[in-house]
Design a protein around this motif. Sequence first.
Motif, PDB file in Angstrom:
ATOM      1  N   HIS A  95     -65.095  48.699  -4.592  1.00  0.00           N
ATOM      2  CA  HIS A  95     -66.541  48.520  -4.758  1.00  0.00           C
ATOM      3  C   HIS A  95     -67.078  47.476  -3.766  1.00  0.00           C
ATOM      4  O   HIS A  95     -68.161  47.655  -3.192  1.00  0.00           O
ATOM      5  N   LEU A  96     -66.316  46.406  -3.562  1.00  0.00           N
ATOM      6  CA  LEU A  96     -66.743  45.384  -2.601  1.00  0.00           C
ATOM      7  C   LEU A  96     -66.803  45.954  -1.181  1.00  0.00           C
ATOM      8  O   LEU A  96     -67.737  45.661  -0.416  1.00  0.00           O
ATOM      9  N   ALA A  97     -65.798  46.761  -0.828  1.00  0.00           N
ATOM     10  CA  ALA A  97     -65.784  47.359   0.514  1.00  0.00           C
ATOM     11  C   ALA A  97     -66.989  48.275   0.707  1.00  0.00           C
ATOM     12  O   ALA A  97     -67.613  48.283   1.779  1.00  0.00           O
ATOM     13  N   HIS A  98     -67.308  49.041  -0.350  1.00  0.00           N
ATOM     14  CA  HIS A  98     -68.460  49.936  -0.242  1.00  0.00           C
ATOM     15  C   HIS A  98     -69.761  49.130  -0.181  1.00  0.00           C
ATOM     16  O   HIS A  98     -70.698  49.505   0.532  1.00  0.00           O
ATOM     17  N   LYS A 142     -78.755  48.983   3.535  1.00  0.00           N
ATOM     18  CA  LYS A 142     -79.092  49.613   2.243  1.00  0.00           C
ATOM     19  C   LYS A 142     -78.801  48.607   1.126  1.00  0.00           C
ATOM     20  O   LYS A 142     -77.813  48.705   0.401  1.00  0.00           O
ATOM     21  N   TYR A 143     -79.669  47.623   0.997  1.00  0.00           N
ATOM     22  CA  TYR A 143     -79.404  46.481   0.136  1.00  0.00           C
ATOM     23  C   TYR A 143     -79.401  46.832  -1.351  1.00  0.00           C
ATOM     24  O   TYR A 143     -78.614  46.264  -2.125  1.00  0.00           O
ATOM     25  N   GLU A 166     -73.224  48.366  -6.078  1.00  0.00           N
ATOM     26  CA  GLU A 166     -71.771  48.263  -5.895  1.00  0.00           C
ATOM     27  C   GLU A 166     -71.258  46.891  -6.341  1.00  0.00           C
ATOM     28  O   GLU A 166     -70.198  46.785  -6.971  1.00  0.00           O
ATOM     29  N   LEU A 167     -72.004  45.845  -6.038  1.00  0.00           N
ATOM     30  CA  LEU A 167     -71.614  44.499  -6.466  1.00  0.00           C
ATOM     31  C   LEU A 167     -71.688  44.367  -7.977  1.00  0.00           C
ATOM     32  O   LEU A 167     -70.845  43.699  -8.591  1.00  0.00           O
ATOM     33  N   ASP A 168     -72.669  45.033  -8.597  1.00  0.00           N
ATOM     34  CA  ASP A 168     -72.750  45.052 -10.069  1.00  0.00           C
ATOM     35  C   ASP A 168     -71.499  45.714 -10.656  1.00  0.00           C
ATOM     36  O   ASP A 168     -70.927  45.224 -11.638  1.00  0.00           O
ATOM     37  N   VAL A 213     -65.505  35.949  -5.615  1.00  0.00           N
ATOM     38  CA  VAL A 213     -65.717  36.771  -4.427  1.00  0.00           C
ATOM     39  C   VAL A 213     -66.981  37.622  -4.552  1.00  0.00           C
ATOM     40  O   VAL A 213     -67.700  37.842  -3.569  1.00  0.00           O
ATOM     41  N   VAL A 214     -67.285  38.096  -5.768  1.00  0.00           N
ATOM     42  CA  VAL A 214     -68.502  38.899  -5.951  1.00  0.00           C
ATOM     43  C   VAL A 214     -69.729  38.027  -5.706  1.00  0.00           C
ATOM     44  O   VAL A 214     -70.674  38.425  -5.004  1.00  0.00           O
ATOM     45  N   GLU A 215     -69.725  36.809  -6.268  1.00  0.00           N
ATOM     46  CA  GLU A 215     -70.864  35.904  -6.112  1.00  0.00           C
ATOM     47  C   GLU A 215     -71.057  35.494  -4.652  1.00  0.00           C
ATOM     48  O   GLU A 215     -72.199  35.382  -4.171  1.00  0.00           O
ATOM     49  N   ILE A 216     -69.946  35.280  -3.937  1.00  0.00           N
ATOM     50  CA  ILE A 216     -70.053  34.921  -2.518  1.00  0.00           C
ATOM     51  C   ILE A 216     -70.680  36.066  -1.724  1.00  0.00           C
ATOM     52  O   ILE A 216     -71.550  35.857  -0.864  1.00  0.00           O
TER      53      ILE A 216
END
Length: 369
Positions: free
Chosen positions: A208-211, A220-221, A227-229, A243-246
């Motif tokens: 998901h992070l890579a995507h 495409k914010y 994806e981050l969610d 890592v998600v928050e960063i």
Amino acid sequence: KATFDFIAAHLAAFDREAARHACLLLLPAYPQGLKSYAHLFGPLPPFEAQRLQALRAERAGDISGALRSWRGCADLLIKDVGNPDHRLMAALVLRHMAQLAQQDDDLDWDETPKTLAYLEESLRFDPDDRDSYLKLAALNREAGDDKEYHQWVDRAVKQFPDDAQVLLDAAVTATARKANKKAAGFAARVLELDPINSKARSLLINAHLAHARKQILAGKYALAEKELDSASQLERNNARSGVVEINRSLLAFKQHQRERGQQLLREGARLAGSLLLAWLRLAVEAPRLKLEPADFQRNLALGDPRKLTIERADLLALTRLINAYREDGVDNLGSALEDLEKPLQRAIKTLSSEDDLLLICECLHQAPH
């Protein structure tokens, strides 16, 4: 010898088939009993004679001789492959040969990888052995043959579509191919079968992070936020890494949301567990989005990373993080560690455990730094 002679001397007291089987099992360690065995029970069948030679060669450390004799055993069984028992026995003999070939330092890997050949042949007679597929994939990966590695994983998935270990390997190989959507699908299926599989959870989060990174780079914010969610929802509350928050913070800076970006960056640093880990995460994650880590360091109030004090626990945690990034395909770890060289040197000097030193040296060697 004593046991063999005792059975032979008291044959009338035993069940004859049990006595024959016991004497047969003793022959590899007592080959001198072969003449007595033939006198008592008749000559060995060709398969057993070859098997006895193979076992004796193994006991003597003659791996090449053992492989020749086991090859003879396999060939005898293959002549009657219509017999299901013989098919399975042939496969088992070939797998044993693969083990012996892998253990023998004298065999020339550069010519014909015998271990691979034996395992592949074994699957002709027993195609339902999952471990042989996984072993073939692993051996090809170690040999640097990525094409064969991926192909064997694909074959394993077709043969065992609901096996968690096979699907996990498929997720790893899909990640290596940068096929993040495919990797996410495999990892999600593993979690359906095994909800507590931490490796699958980590792979799915990374997919998901890579995507998300791909969507950020494409501008495409909104899709990146989704994806981050998804990645955030997969993280366990007691195992969040920041890592998600960063990545959220870097996305906020991309959108010129400076205050939100700073807040998320500080939260990511807190969840990372230490300033050291936060610094490395930022040093890796920012370039993935074509951003300079130095532009964000002041937002974290990290100060000069060369002056950081690193404890043993921080050093071991750093090792785990570096290894995890390397498995995820990050290839700029050496440069990311440049500013940490001085504190790393100071920290390493304080270690007294050989195991700690070996772990860290191997990690830095692989980084490479």
